[in-house]
Enzyme design. Structure first.
Site, short mmCIF file in Angstrom:
data_model
loop_
_atom_site.label_atom_id
_atom_site.label_comp_id
_atom_site.label_asym_id
_atom_site.label_seq_id
_atom_site.Cartn_x
_atom_site.Cartn_y
_atom_site.Cartn_z
N GLU A 93 26.28 -50.15 -5.98
CA GLU A 93 26.26 -49.54 -4.64
C GLU A 93 25.19 -50.17 -3.75
O GLU A 93 25.40 -50.36 -2.55
CB GLU A 93 26.04 -48.03 -4.76
CG GLU A 93 27.24 -47.32 -5.39
CD GLU A 93 27.04 -45.81 -5.54
OE1 GLU A 93 27.98 -45.15 -6.01
OE2 GLU A 93 25.94 -45.30 -5.19
N HIS A 146 24.49 -38.71 -0.07
CA HIS A 146 25.07 -39.32 -1.28
C HIS A 146 23.94 -39.87 -2.12
O HIS A 146 22.97 -40.39 -1.58
CB HIS A 146 26.00 -40.48 -0.90
CG HIS A 146 26.35 -41.35 -2.08
ND1 HIS A 146 27.40 -41.06 -2.91
CD2 HIS A 146 25.74 -42.46 -2.60
CE1 HIS A 146 27.44 -41.97 -3.89
NE2 HIS A 146 26.45 -42.83 -3.72
N ASN A 203 28.20 -32.61 2.99
CA ASN A 203 27.06 -32.19 2.17
C ASN A 203 25.84 -33.09 2.33
O ASN A 203 25.00 -33.17 1.44
CB ASN A 203 27.49 -32.03 0.71
CG ASN A 203 28.07 -33.31 0.14
OD1 ASN A 203 28.07 -34.34 0.80
ND2 ASN A 203 28.52 -33.23 -1.10
N THR A 234 26.99 -30.86 -5.67
CA THR A 234 27.94 -31.33 -4.65
C THR A 234 28.31 -30.20 -3.68
O THR A 234 28.33 -30.39 -2.46
CB THR A 234 29.22 -31.86 -5.33
OG1 THR A 234 28.85 -32.82 -6.32
CG2 THR A 234 30.18 -32.48 -4.33
N LYS A 239 24.56 -38.73 5.43
CA LYS A 239 25.94 -38.70 5.89
C LYS A 239 26.06 -38.24 7.36
O LYS A 239 25.10 -37.71 7.94
CB LYS A 239 26.75 -37.79 4.96
CG LYS A 239 26.86 -38.32 3.52
CD LYS A 239 27.68 -37.37 2.64
CE LYS A 239 27.94 -37.93 1.26
NZ LYS A 239 28.77 -36.99 0.43
N TYR A 269 34.21 -45.51 -1.85
CA TYR A 269 34.70 -44.33 -2.56
C TYR A 269 35.98 -44.61 -3.35
O TYR A 269 36.74 -43.67 -3.66
CB TYR A 269 34.91 -43.18 -1.57
CG TYR A 269 33.64 -42.43 -1.23
CD1 TYR A 269 32.88 -41.79 -2.23
CD2 TYR A 269 33.19 -42.33 0.08
CE1 TYR A 269 31.72 -41.09 -1.92
CE2 TYR A 269 32.02 -41.62 0.39
CZ TYR A 269 31.30 -41.01 -0.61
OH TYR A 269 30.16 -40.30 -0.31
P1 IDP Z 1 28.65 -36.30 -5.39
O1 IDP Z 1 28.50 -36.76 -3.96
O2 IDP Z 1 27.84 -35.06 -5.67
O3 IDP Z 1 28.42 -37.39 -6.40
P2 IDP Z 1 31.52 -36.63 -5.89
O4 IDP Z 1 32.31 -35.79 -6.84
O5 IDP Z 1 31.21 -38.02 -6.30
O6 IDP Z 1 30.18 -35.80 -5.55
O7 IDP Z 1 32.32 -36.61 -4.52
C1 IDP Z 1 32.00 -37.54 -3.49
C2 IDP Z 1 32.01 -36.80 -2.17
O8 IDP Z 1 33.33 -36.35 -1.87
C3 IDP Z 1 31.16 -35.51 -2.14
O9 IDP Z 1 29.80 -35.73 -1.93
C4 IDP Z 1 31.80 -34.76 -0.98
O10 IDP Z 1 31.39 -35.28 0.29
C5 IDP Z 1 33.28 -35.09 -1.20
N1 IDP Z 1 33.94 -34.08 -2.07
C6 IDP Z 1 33.81 -33.93 -3.42
N2 IDP Z 1 34.56 -32.92 -3.89
C7 IDP Z 1 35.20 -32.40 -2.81
C8 IDP Z 1 36.14 -31.33 -2.64
O11 IDP Z 1 36.54 -30.65 -3.58
N3 IDP Z 1 36.56 -31.09 -1.35
C9 IDP Z 1 36.15 -31.84 -0.28
N4 IDP Z 1 35.28 -32.87 -0.40
C10 IDP Z 1 34.79 -33.15 -1.65
MG MG Z 2 29.49 -39.14 -6.73
#
Ligand code: IDP
Ligand code: MG
Length: 138
Positions: A126, A115, A112, A91, A9, A49
């Protein structure tokens, strides 16, 4: 053998740590069988997304994911989807285990660093979203 989609990312490309992340991937027996550096358009990021479009963090997520280059990759190996989720860590980096990519590099729950697909079905969708089969080289 199976495959998963990885995205390095913008927070990571900006800090020039894509090689450090690729080293962890390769040290854990996943093979990078396709890789390209791209800038996501708003449309492309929103489509990717789409499942999160009703979440409160959706707009910020799209802003962030389009804020700089990303590296999209196809990783191949035994149990690739789960293996990569394990290496990525939780996450929220506060909850990520020691030695995971997110524990080591993530800045916060949004920025983070990586992905990874969450199921074999989503991995196929994907991968097809970013790659033509001819671009994936075993
Ligand atoms: P993942 O990437 O671990 O699968 P997902 O729940 O699919 O997590 O969320 C997609 C992306 O959205 C996360 O990797 C992060 O960048 C962002 N994200 C998820 N939850 C939050 C939040 O509570 N606040 C801000 N960004 C979030
Ligand atoms: Mg995810």
């Amino acid at each position: 053998m199976n495959r998963t989609l990885s995205i390095i990312k913008p927070d990571a490309t900006k800090r020039n740590i894509t090689g450090s992340i690729n080293k962890i991937i390769e040290d854990n027996n996943l093979i990078i069988v396709a890789q390209k550096r791209i800038k996501l358009s708003r449309d492309k990021a929103e489509g990717f997304y789409a499942i999160h479009k009703d979440k409160p963090f959706f707009n910020d997520l799209i802003e962030y994911m389009t804020s700089g280059p990303v590296i999209v990759q196809v990783l191949q190996g035994e149990n690739a989807v789960q293996q990569y989720r394990n290496i990525m860590g939780a996450t929220n980096p506060d909850n990520a285990e020691e030695g995971t990519i997110r524990k080591e590099f993530a800045l916060n729950i949004q920025e983070n660093s990586v992905h990874g697909s969450d199921s074999d079905d989503n991995a196929k969708l994907e991968i097809n979203y970013f790659f033509d089969e001819s671009e994936i080289i075993n």
